[in-house]
Structure formats: structure tokens, C-alpha cells
Design a protein around this motif. Structure first.
Motif, PDB file in Angstrom:
ATOM      1  N   CYS A 113      24.803 -50.382  14.720  1.00 49.50           N
ATOM      2  CA  CYS A 113      23.329 -50.900  15.125  1.00 49.50           C
ATOM      3  C   CYS A 113      23.372 -52.113  16.049  1.00 49.50           C
ATOM      4  O   CYS A 113      24.519 -52.910  15.833  1.00 49.50           O
ATOM      5  CB  CYS A 113      22.416 -51.000  14.022  1.00 49.50           C
ATOM      6  N   SER A 114      22.219 -52.280  16.315  1.00 47.27           N
ATOM      7  CA  SER A 114      22.300 -53.670  17.411  1.00 47.27           C
ATOM      8  C   SER A 114      20.934 -54.256  16.933  1.00 47.27           C
ATOM      9  O   SER A 114      19.885 -53.621  16.702  1.00 47.27           O
ATOM     10  CB  SER A 114      22.117 -53.505  18.856  1.00 47.27           C
ATOM     11  N   ARG A 129      13.672 -48.119  24.360  1.00 48.15           N
ATOM     12  CA  ARG A 129      12.913 -49.223  24.019  1.00 48.15           C
ATOM     13  C   ARG A 129      11.388 -48.973  23.436  1.00 48.15           C
ATOM     14  O   ARG A 129      10.890 -49.594  22.571  1.00 48.15           O
ATOM     15  CB  ARG A 129      12.509 -50.075  25.471  1.00 48.15           C
ATOM     16  N   ALA A 130      10.702 -47.871  23.882  1.00 51.77           N
ATOM     17  CA  ALA A 130       9.563 -47.413  23.513  1.00 51.77           C
ATOM     18  C   ALA A 130       9.735 -47.090  21.916  1.00 51.77           C
ATOM     19  O   ALA A 130       8.771 -47.309  21.181  1.00 51.77           O
ATOM     20  CB  ALA A 130       9.102 -46.143  24.421  1.00 51.77           C
ATOM     21  N   ARG A 131      10.804 -46.236  21.864  1.00 48.18           N
ATOM     22  CA  ARG A 131      10.902 -45.803  20.362  1.00 48.18           C
ATOM     23  C   ARG A 131      11.019 -47.032  19.467  1.00 48.18           C
ATOM     24  O   ARG A 131      10.571 -47.035  18.207  1.00 48.18           O
ATOM     25  CB  ARG A 131      11.967 -44.884  20.103  1.00 48.18           C
ATOM     26  N   PHE A 218      18.430 -51.738  15.212  1.00 42.86           N
ATOM     27  CA  PHE A 218      18.192 -50.248  15.686  1.00 42.86           C
ATOM     28  C   PHE A 218      19.389 -49.495  15.975  1.00 42.86           C
ATOM     29  O   PHE A 218      20.406 -50.046  16.523  1.00 42.86           O
ATOM     30  CB  PHE A 218      17.293 -50.519  16.618  1.00 42.86           C
ATOM     31  N   ALA A 219      19.253 -48.165  15.962  1.00 40.30           N
ATOM     32  CA  ALA A 219      20.500 -47.463  16.300  1.00 40.30           C
ATOM     33  C   ALA A 219      20.388 -47.077  17.834  1.00 40.30           C
ATOM     34  O   ALA A 219      19.276 -47.439  18.396  1.00 40.30           O
ATOM     35  CB  ALA A 219      20.415 -46.225  15.555  1.00 40.30           C
ATOM     36  N   PRO A 220      21.513 -46.483  18.379  1.00 39.87           N
ATOM     37  CA  PRO A 220      21.354 -46.340  19.841  1.00 39.87           C
ATOM     38  C   PRO A 220      20.234 -45.457  20.561  1.00 39.87           C
ATOM     39  O   PRO A 220      19.745 -45.372  21.471  1.00 39.87           O
ATOM     40  CB  PRO A 220      22.613 -45.433  20.135  1.00 39.87           C
TER      41      PRO A 220
END
Lengths: 348, 144
Positions: A113-114, A129-131, A218-220
Motif C-alpha cells: 500500500c501507499s 484518486r476518486a476511489r 491505500f492499495a493500487p
């Protein structure tokens, strides 16, 4: 190559984990992770009889950006984890300094994740980005809807009669104690906030206290897997987190997407839908100004830490110089009679 | 001596951000090198303007204090402000400017708290000062 001091820390942690788990634990690797200025944070790879396991070590620093109790943060992680919120699994809290010289906690790693929302700025990342944005504010709304008593946090967090008054006086006190130079913008903001104090909150919630881009993983695909940095969590008004998450400082200098993710009104709508609450716009005006004052208080405090404390982490100095400048401009922008809206959207 | 210390600091910042940070071995070292580059750029700007922005603040605060003296000679803190208007910083050393600047800001905070309730025009003039003050002290930093 792992520096000797870092390797020594990893080996001492292995000794601790071996004592806890009752089986051999070998060190496979250790690296310090940037950010998280309130604790030193390390990713530690362990070898458990040939099986790799990765844990996150959070150790008290010599001095900190935010003065908080480690037990408070750890118990909040436990409560959030029990409630099914996406947080790293807390494994151990150790307050005996004989193990690693200072108290520490250990958590499971959330892999692959990042936390770098800035990497989602390009058009090609618009969908992800929206998700991330949708999950960020829906998750915050979900937290706002939870009963803090049912979460179990009121067993170790005070329940304020007037959250806004309590938070304001706490952070005003931090500025008073830590400012190294007079702060005319902060003083004016504190007077405004005292003069416009909203009534006591209708509903109380577990307030994360630092819910912003950078403090979740967040995941990819854009799904949020872990909310981090609960050291400022408290029981309070859920509007506090919403206002903090929307402060213009986080996406600086581009303020068109809240937190660099979504338009502000979209974020608020997602929060309202998930929380089942309507944002009281009058009270929210207050919480937006408060959010910027709280930010300023943290940066002022970090300046003091950098100047007088043992830690010379660059993040403390950046907060003291650069962040203080930006937060001052945001506050003047909001409170000047003309509200120039150069650095902040007009108050909602 | 190399003239233009601010230029040298900015050059070092770009070297740190452009060459050294990417060559570091760990995420932690790279992040800290980037932060230090940002700080060097900020300090470069501060080095160049430090005396000027403090003196501008001091001069503008004196104008506000004189306006307050004319309109509200009996307001709280009048004596402190009058004394401030008659003095200058001990020297042009930044530490001396800072001390005198801080004294002025303390007096300004007191005056602002009083005019909040008493004088809308002076209140606005102080907000204008705060706007100019924060603009003068801002850092213009490129993304690093």
C-alpha cells in the motif's frame, strides 16, 4: 547495507518478540520509514523458522511533533481494530524502556500500500484518486456514526461536556506555552473562536484528530486498507475531523481538490451519506477556523521542539518555518474582513 | 566571501534535491534530504529579506500605534505603544531586530484585542497589517 545502530535496534526487537512468542525470531531486515513525526517508525522483516513476517515498530522519539501518550494511541488502535475499521493489527505495547531504551509498540504491516496521495495527481490516476477520496470520506462518516461508548474508548478517554470549548482551550494553551515569538494571527483567531463558540455538540464520536491525506494507506486499486496515526484521537465533535480533513493546507498549493482527492462539496456529501448526519454549516464555519488554528498550534509547538528539544528531525523544522507560514496565511485569509480567498475557499 | 549568501543556499538546496536525495540508499534518507532541501530554499529567502521585512513590520506597527494614540489616547497599553514609537532597534543584527519586532507584536496583540470591540476602522487596519505581514514573510517554494 543496514547501519549498525539500526541493525542493533532490530536485533533487540527480535529478542523482545522471541520472549513474547516463545519461538526463535531472526532479523531479516530493518529500515526507518519517513513521516509519523510523533514516533520513530521502522519496517522490520522477521524470519520465523523460515517464514517471513513483517511488523511495524513505533518507538517514542527523544522529542516529538505532538506530545501524546503511547498507551492512549495503542488502545485506540485496539478499539478501532475490534470495530472492524481498517487499521493495522496492534500486536504489542511495551512501556518498559529496558528493551529498546524507550517505550514502543509493534503492529502488523499492511503490505503493498501507499500513503502518497501526491502520486495520484495526474489525469491517468483520476479513477484511483476518486476511489481513494470516496473511501476516505465515507470511512470518516462511518467513524462519526459509531457510538464511542460502544467502541470502548470512553474507558480511557474523557467525555467532554463542550468539545469545541475543550479543544480550543487545549490548543490555545499549547500556543501560549510553546510560541517562541509573538503570534498575532493565532491571537486574533483565538479571540474569534472564543467569541463565536458553537453550542455543545449534539452527537459525540471518536475523533481521529489527524485525519488527512498521508495518514492512511491505500492499495493500487484505490481501496483504503489502513488508517494510521491515532495519537491525537479523542472523544469529541465529528465535525472536527471533517473540517481538519478539508483544511487547505493538505493539498497546498492546489486547493481545488480537498486533500488532493475530491471537490469539497463532494467530500461533505459522502461524509453526510455515511454518517447519517447533516453538516450544521454555522457550527462547521467554526470548526474550519479551529482546524487551521490547531494546525498552527502544532507547527508552533514543533518549532519549540526543534529549537529546544533533543530531536533535530528536519520535519520539525519544516513545520516550524514552512507550515507556520502557510497556516498563518490561511487564517488571515479566512478572518480578514474582506476574506480575500487567496489561500482558502470561503468558509462554508 | 561569496556575495549573495541566499543564492548559494538556494544552489545547495537544488543540489541536495536533484542529485543527493535520489542517490540515497533508503526511503527515510531520501525523504529527509528532500525536507532539508526545502528548508535550505526557505532559509535562502529568509537570509535575503530578514532585515527588510522586520523593519517594514516595525514601521507599519508604529503607524498603527500612532493612529491609536491619536484616536484613543487613554486606551490600555497607550504608554507602552508611545514608548515603542520613540525607540529603534539596538542594532541591525537579526537578533536585535527580532527582539524589537517581538516587542512590537506583543503591543499589537494587545491593541488588536482592544479595538476588536471599540474601533472597527482600526480593527480593519490591523487586519490589513496582518495580511501584509504574512505576505512579506511567506516562502515561495517549488515542488521538490
Amino acid at each position: 547495507m543496514v547501519p549498525a545502530a539500526l541493525e542493533a535496534l532490530g536485533l533487540r526487537l527480535c529478542g523482545y518478540l522471541q520472549a513474547q512468542w516463545g519461538e526463535p525470531v531472526a532479523l531479516a531486515g530493518i529500515e526507518q520509514i519517513p513521516g509519523g513525526a510523533s514516533r520513530e517508525t521502522y519496517r522490520v522483516r522477521l524470519d520465523l523458522r523460515g517464514l517471513e513476517r513483517v511488523v511495524i515498530l513505533r518507538r517514542d522519539p527523544k522529542t516529538s511533533l505532538i506530545d501524546t501518550e503511547r498507551a492512549h494511541e495503542y488502545r485506540t488502535y485496539e478499539a478501532a481494530f475490534r470495530a472492524g475499521l481498517p487499521v493495522p493489527e496492534p500486536l504489542f505495547l511495551e512501556e518498559d524502556p529496558s528493551w529498546l531504551e524507550r517505550p514502543f509498540s509493534v503492529m502488523a504491516e499492511i503490505a503493498d500500500c501507499s500513503s502518497r496521495v501526491a502520486d495520484l495527481a495526474g489525469d491517468e490516476q483520476a479513477e484511483v484518486r476518486a476511489r481513494v477520496g470516496a473511501e476516505k470520506w465515507a470511512l470518516l462518516g462511518r467513524l462519526a456514526a459509531m457510538d464511542p461508548h460502544a467502541l470502548g474508548v470512553t474507558s480511557f478517554m474523557p467525555v467532554p461536556e463542550h468539545p469545541a470549548a475543550r479543544e480550543l482551550e487545549y490548543w490555545a494553551g499549547v500556543i501560549d506555552a510553546d510560541a517562541l515569538h509573538p503570534q498575532p494571527v493565532a491571537a486574533a483567531a483565538i479571540r474569534w473562536l472564543r467569541a463565536h463558540l458553537p453550542p455543545p455538540s449534539d452527537r459525540l464520536a471518536l475523533v481521529h484528530g489527524d485525519y488527512r491525506s498521508g495518514n492512511f494507506l491505500f492499495a493500487p486499486d484505490g481501496s483504503i486498507k489502513g488508517v494510521l496515526d491515532w495519537e491525537m484521537a479523542h472523544v469529541g465533535d465529528p465535525l472536527e475531523d471533517l473540517a481538519w480533513s478539508l483544511d487547505p493546507l493538505w493539498p497546498w498549493p492546489d486547493r481545488h481538490l480537498a486533500g488532493g482527492l475530491l471537490p469539497r462539496e463532494e467530500a461533505i456529501a459522502l461524509w453526510e451519506q455515511a454518517s447519517g448526519m447533516r453538516v450544521d454549516r454555522e457550527a462547521f464555519r467554526w470548526w474550519q477556523v479551529f482546524a487551521s488554528l490547531k494546525g498552527l498550534a502544532i507547527w508552533i509547538s514543533s518549532t519549540e521542539d526543534f529549537a529546544h528539544g533533543e530531536s533535530k528531525e528536519p520535519i520539525l523544522a519544516v513545520a516550524g518555518w514552512v507550515m507556520t507560514d502557510r497556516q498563518n496565511r490561511i487564517l488571515v485569509d479566512r478572518l480578514h474582513p474582506d476574506a480575500p480567498a487567496r489561500y482558502a475557499e470561503p468558509l462554508l | 566571501m561569496i556575495p549573495q549568501a541566499s543564492r548559494s543556499l538556494a544552489d545547495l538546496a537544488m543540489k541536495l534535491a536533484g542529485d543527493i536525495a535520489p542517490a540515497t540508499q533508503t526511503e527515510y534518507a531520501a525523504a529527509n534530504a528532500g525536507l532539508m532541501a526545502m528548508l535550505l530554499l526557505a532559509l535562502a529567502q529568509e537570509q535575503e529579506r530578514a532585515a527588510a521585512v522586520r523593519m517594514l513590520d516595525i514601521d507599519e506597527m508604529k503607524l498603527l500605534f500612532r493612529a491609536a494614540q491619536d484616536q484613543h489616547p487613554d486606551a490600555p497599553g497607550a504608554g507602552q505603544r508611545a514608548s515603542y514609537c520613540e525607540r529603534e532597534p539596538k542594532s541591525l543584527l537579526i537578533s536585535d531586530l527580532d527582539r524589537f519586532h517581538a516587542e512590537g507584536l506583543e503591543a499589537l496583540i494587545g491593541l488588536h484585542a482592544w479595538v476588536d470591540e471599540e474601533d472597527a476602522a482600526l480593527d480593519r487596519a490591523i487586519w490589513d497589517f496582518l495580511l501584509h505581514h504574512t505576505e512579506r514573510h511567506k516562502f515561495e517554494l517549488p515542488p521538490l
